[in-house]
Design a protein around this motif. Structure first.
Motif, PDB file in Angstrom:
ATOM      1  N   THR A   1      42.464  39.508  37.040  1.00 30.59           N
ATOM      2  CA  THR A   1      41.867  39.560  35.698  1.00 30.59           C
ATOM      3  C   THR A   1      42.907  39.883  34.643  1.00 30.59           C
ATOM      4  O   THR A   1      42.951  39.238  33.581  1.00 30.59           O
ATOM      5  CB  THR A   1      40.758  40.624  35.663  1.00 30.59           C
ATOM      6  OG1 THR A   1      39.829  40.387  36.709  1.00 30.59           O
ATOM      7  CG2 THR A   1      40.040  40.595  34.327  1.00 30.59           C
TER       8      THR A   1
ATOM      9  N   VAL B   1      40.872  42.018  42.348  1.00 34.13           N
ATOM     10  CA  VAL B   1      40.114  41.625  41.160  1.00 34.13           C
ATOM     11  C   VAL B   1      40.843  42.047  39.886  1.00 34.13           C
ATOM     12  O   VAL B   1      40.963  41.276  38.931  1.00 34.13           O
ATOM     13  CB  VAL B   1      38.703  42.261  41.191  1.00 34.13           C
ATOM     14  CG1 VAL B   1      37.962  41.996  39.885  1.00 34.13           C
ATOM     15  CG2 VAL B   1      37.904  41.734  42.366  1.00 34.13           C
TER      16      VAL B   1
ATOM     17  N   MET C   1      36.887  41.046  45.607  1.00 33.08           N
ATOM     18  CA  MET C   1      35.815  40.290  44.963  1.00 33.08           C
ATOM     19  C   MET C   1      34.550  40.371  45.814  1.00 33.08           C
ATOM     20  O   MET C   1      34.590  40.118  47.023  1.00 33.08           O
ATOM     21  CB  MET C   1      36.237  38.830  44.776  1.00 33.08           C
ATOM     22  CG  MET C   1      37.169  38.623  43.606  1.00 33.08           C
ATOM     23  SD  MET C   1      37.508  36.882  43.278  1.00 33.08           S
ATOM     24  CE  MET C   1      38.974  36.661  44.278  1.00 33.08           C
TER      25      MET C   1
ATOM     26  N   ASN D   1      33.794  40.674  40.090  1.00 32.84           N
ATOM     27  CA  ASN D   1      34.689  39.515  40.146  1.00 32.84           C
ATOM     28  C   ASN D   1      35.513  39.430  38.868  1.00 32.84           C
ATOM     29  O   ASN D   1      35.205  40.110  37.875  1.00 32.84           O
ATOM     30  CB  ASN D   1      33.882  38.236  40.377  1.00 32.84           C
ATOM     31  CG  ASN D   1      32.870  37.970  39.272  1.00 32.84           C
ATOM     32  OD1 ASN D   1      33.228  37.770  38.122  1.00 32.84           O
ATOM     33  ND2 ASN D   1      31.577  37.968  39.637  1.00 32.84           N
ATOM     34  N   PRO D   2      36.573  38.629  38.849  1.00 40.13           N
ATOM     35  CA  PRO D   2      37.437  38.565  37.665  1.00 40.13           C
ATOM     36  C   PRO D   2      36.719  38.159  36.383  1.00 40.13           C
ATOM     37  O   PRO D   2      37.065  38.651  35.299  1.00 40.13           O
ATOM     38  CB  PRO D   2      38.493  37.524  38.071  1.00 40.13           C
ATOM     39  CG  PRO D   2      38.556  37.615  39.553  1.00 40.13           C
ATOM     40  CD  PRO D   2      37.139  37.872  39.978  1.00 40.13           C
TER      41      PRO D   2
END
Length: 216
Positions: free
Chosen positions: A60, A56, A13, A18-19
Motif C-alpha cells: 500500500t 499489505v 492480505m 487488503n491494500p
C-alpha cells in the motif's frame, strides 16, 4: 501540529484487510509522515526499486508514494532473536477448543470488517483472551520451555514498542509535521495506548496521539 494517528493492521492480505482498503484510510488521513513497523535493514530491501513487497502495508505504501510525496521511516529497530520467539502455538491450538474458536472468529471478523475490526475494543478483548488461554494452557501442562518462550516473547514486544516510540519521538524532533501515521500490528494497540500516555507526560516534545476508530 504533531498530530499522530496509530492504525492497527494485519500484515497478510485477508478479506477486507487488503491494500485497497488500507490505501483509502491513508488517503483519508493524508499524513505528512508515515512511521512503519520495520527495521532499517528490512525497510531498505522493501523500498528498493525492483522489490515486490508481500505485506499489505508495504504494498500500500509503495502505491501511495507513487501519488503522494511523504516522508516515511522504519521505527522497529529493536534486535529480534529467534530464541526470543514463541515456537509452538500449534500445541495450544490442538489442546484448546476455545482457542481454536477465537482464532476462527478473529479471521472471520478480519475478513468481514478488516480495519474496522482490527481497530476496535472487540479485537483487543479477543487478543487478551487468547493470551490468557496460552499462558493458562502452558502452565497447566507444565510446559516450562514453551512458557518461558511465551514470557520472553511478551518482554520482547514490550521492548520493541518502547523502541518504536523512541524512534517516533526522535524523527518528530527532526521533521515537523501536521499529521503523521503510525501503522503497526493490532497486538500492539492496547500497550501503545498506555505507553503513549506515559510519553505524553514525560517527553518535552508534545505529540497528540489518536487511535484510529477509537470513537466509533
Amino acid at each position: 501540529m504533531f498530530n499522530i494517528t496509530v492504525l492497527s493492521s494485519f500484515h497478510k492480505m485477508y478479506g477486507k484487510c487488503n491494500p485497497g482498503e488500507l490505501y483509502k484510510i491513508i488517503e483519508e488521513i493524508r499524513p505528512n509522515i508515515i512511521f512503519e513497523e520495520l527495521s532499517h535493514e528490512v525497510f531498505k530491501v522493501i523500498y528498493s526499486f525492483d522489490y515486490q513487497p508481500q505485506t499489505v502495508e508495504a504494498i500500500t505504501i509503495k502505491n501511495y508514494l507513487q501519488k503522494y510525496s511523504v516522508k516515511h521511516f522504519p521505527v522497529d529497530n529493536y534486535p529480534i532473536k529467534e530464541t526470543d520467539l514463541f515456537s509452538d502455538a500449534q500445541i495450544i491450538w490442538d489442546g484448546s477448543s476455545e482457542y481454536r474458536d477465537l482464532w476462527n472468529n478473529k479471521l472471520l471478523r478480519l475478513s468481514q470488517d478488516g480495519y474496522k475490526f482490527l481497530n476496535s475494543n472487540e479485537c483487543i478483548e479477543m487478543l487478551d483472551r487468547m493470551r490468557i488461554i496460552e499462558e493458562t494452557f502452558l502452565t497447566q501442562t507444565n510446559n516450562v520451555k514453551l512458557l518461558n518462550e511465551h514470557r520472553t516473547e511478551k518482554a520482547l514486544h514490550e521492548k520493541r514498542e518502547n523502541e518504536m516510540l523512541r524512534a517516533i519521538y526522535y524523527y518528530s524532533g527532526q521533521y515537523a509535521f501536521d499529521k503523521a501515521l503510525f501503522i503497526c500490528g493490532a497486538e500492539h494497540r492496547k500497550p501503545l495506548r498506555q505507553k503513549t500516555k506515559e510519553y505524553e507526560a514525560n517527553e518535552p516534545l508534545k505529540l497528540k496521539w489518536t487511535f484510529y476508530n477509537d470513537n466509533q
